[in-house]
Design a protein around this motif. Structure first.
Motif: not given
Lengths: 278, 325
Positions: A104-107, B246-247, B242-243
């Motif tokens: 995941n790019p933003v975690m 977010r982006p 959550r996944h």
């Protein structure tokens, strides 16, 4: 081979199309113990879908059927979605191909690894952090504290794949499916990542399904090999006995592998007509 | 610094466009029957006989010192007018965008996560209606049903005449001022006036926001990392929120920011139907009366709104996406 961890019998994956259903996996059967099983095949042979059907992650409208898909005494096709989620990640896990896309790019790395634990265990937050740092060390990351807070775009492919492995192995699953885990990596990093996977699964006594199109890699790395072609297993053999392969497809594949002491003037390519009836 | 330049550019463009358009502001003051001598005198008084660049620099100086000139129509300083009409629009637009985001984003996410289902279809129809219904028609029907027939809401205007001028003006936002003054009667009256037009604005932005959210979400849900999350045993709800969600917050901010700016520009249709004394109405009236000071002032305010919203969006990107840092 001891009591098998996973039994697959007559696994089929079907996709409806405008011209009627197309079967992409056509009656695959095998059993997996605490061993390294390789599945080789060209793209479109159904090897990845076989891996994903075990986790019941074939997206609609794809349909999975099997006479038997048993893991730890449970019929994976019959249990509820909730029960399946208890198995995913915790008991059967999968390392995906390219960390550039599969993280995941933003975690942050730490957050993503910890999530696997948080979803399955009831560990307090601080212990999760501790375990994640240990795990990062186990996958040979030198500065776990620093990597913990990094985002995927800030690390190399090799490191991303280590994080991926950490994320998938941290709940100590019984089976790891590795779907082309090194295909997106530089050759120099491939060896390290393979060694890492090997060490970790041997140490934990896990079963490994190693999916790849690289015949050489699989024959060196695995105990047993299944060769898939057009959705079927066309050959099964021990890794050492590859030369004794009988199926014309496999023989064709073997013939087209270049050798270091090459004497042939022309490298043979696959002649699909040769086994059309097989 | 860049903001200052952007603003200077905005000033220059509005000013020169204002001078180029075939509208004679002198004529607007003196009327078309004034003798030539009067015309010339007023022209000199307004400073329009000077070279264009001199006019521009003195205009910039004026604007910087808060002097937007007098409005021919209202006979008041443009700045005072703007301080009155902009809050009215701001209040309605803000409520509208809140409604649009609060409903539109979840609708888009749900539609994407159940692509092709009946829910998805229903949301698509709602969105299509929002896209294609004319604002004035929806406003009129809304008034007819909820005000005239059901009497659930108050009619046009910002407040009942009975309550008008009861509370001191602090921010110009009726809802805020009434709370500051502690007058709940005024507050609820203002609420019942604003709720219908704001809902209609909200409905329009909802249609756009839901549609964009859906397509952003579909894009994310097809990504490999979403499969990774499922492999880990993450529940579907967490996979989505959550996944995958977010982006998309970053592109969503752009969409919401632009919608909000669009609403702040003032919906002339809605403001007219609801007799809302907002900036859209003001600007239109000024245009019709060749009231150039008012036109330039209102245009500047709208331009400044776009600049501010862009700046805020940029700041939010950096907070929300680690890759943008």
């Amino acid at each position: 081979m001891s009591e098998p961890l996973l039994e697959v019998e007559n696994l089929r994956v079907r996709f409806p199309t405008a011209n009627g259903p197309v079967e992409v996996v056509r009656g695959v059967s095998f059993a997996l113990g605490r061993e390294r099983l390789g599945i080789v095949g060209e793209s479109g042979s159904g090897k990845s879908l076989t891996g994903r059907s075990i986790l019941r992650l074939v997206r609609a409208p794809g349909k999975v059927t099997a006479d038997r898909l048993r893991f730890e005494g449970k019929d994976l096709l019959a249990i509820s979605e909730y029960e399946m989620r208890q198995i995913r990640g915790a008991r059967i896990s999968m390392v995906m191909q390219d960390p550039k896309f599969s993280l995941n790019p933003v975690m942050t790395m730490g957050e993503q690894i910890g999530e696997t634990l948080a979803v399955h265990g009831r560990l307090p937050r601080r212990q999760i952090r501790r375990r994640v740092l240990d795990m990062l060390e186990a996958v040979q990351i030198r500065e776990p504290e620093r990597v913990y807070g990094l985002y995927p775009h800030e690390v190399s492919g090799g490191m991303g794949q280590r994080v991926m492995i950490a994320m998938m192995l941290i709940p100590e699953p019984a089976i790891l499916i590795a779907d082309e885990p090194t295909s997106a990596l530089d050759v120099s990093v491939q060896g390290e990542v393979l060694r890492l996977i090997n060490d970790l699964i041997t140490r934990n006594g896990m079963g490994l399904i190693f999916i790849s199109h690289d015949l050489n890699l699989v024959s060196q790395f695995c105990d047993r090999i299944l060769v898939m072609y057009r959705g079927e297993i066309v050959e099964e053999c021990a890794a050492g006995a590859l030369e004794k392969a009988r199926h014309p497809y496999k023989r064709g594949l073997l013939a087209s592998v270049p050798r270091i002491d090459e004497t042939r003037a022309e490298l043979p390519v696959l002649d699909r007509g040769a086994w059309a009836g097989a | 610094m860049t903001t200052a330049f952007t603003f200077l550019g905005l000033l220059a463009i509005t000013f020169f466009i204002g001078r180029v358009v075939p509208i004679d502001p002198v004529l607007a003051v003196v009327g078309d029957r004034a003798p030539q001598a009067v015309y010339e005198r007023v022209r000199e008084e307004m400073g329009l006989d000077r070279p264009l660049f001199v006019q521009f620099f003195s205009y910039v100086g004026d604007v910087l010192s808060g002097n937007f000139g007098m409005s021919v129509t209202t006979q008041r300083p443009v700045l005072d007018d703007l301080m009155q009409v902009f809050p009215a629009t701001l209040e309605m637009a803000t409520l509208g965008i809140i409604i649009g985001v609060a409903l539109g984003v979840p609708m888009g996410v749900i539609a994407a996560s159940r692509q092709g289902s009946l829910t998805d279809q229903a949301i698509r129809v709602v969105g299509l209606l929002g896209y294609s219904m004319p604002a004035f028609w929806l406003g009129l029907v809304g008034l007819l049903v909820f005000y005239a027939r059901l009497q659930w809401v108050a009619g046009p205007g910002r407040i009942d005449i009975f309550y008008d001028g009861l509370i001191p003006t602090a921010t110009g936002l009726m809802l805020v001022d009434s709370l500051v003054a502690g007058d709940l009667d005024v507050f609820w009256n203002a609420v019942s006036h604003i709720v219908l037009p704001a809902s209609i604005l909200g409905f329009f932005s909802l249609a756009y926001i839901a549609r964009m959210t859906r397509s952003f979400m579909l894009n994310q849900l097809g990504q490999e990392y979403v499969t990774t999350a499922r492999v880990k045993g993450v529940s579907e709800r967490a996979v989505i929120w959550r996944h995958a969600f977010r982006p998309i917050r970053v592109p969503l901010i752009t969409v919401v920011g632009l919608s909000y700016a669009g609403l702040l520009e003032g919906s002339v249709m809605i403001e007219t139907v609801f007799s809302w004394p907002g900036i859209g109405n003001y600007l239109t009236a000024a245009l019709f009366n060749a009231d150039m000071n008012a036109v330039l002032g209102a245009t500047l305010v709208i331009g400044a709104v776009f600049i501010v919203i862009n700046k805020v969006s940029d700041a939010l990107y950096r907070v929300l996406d680690p890759r943008a840092q």
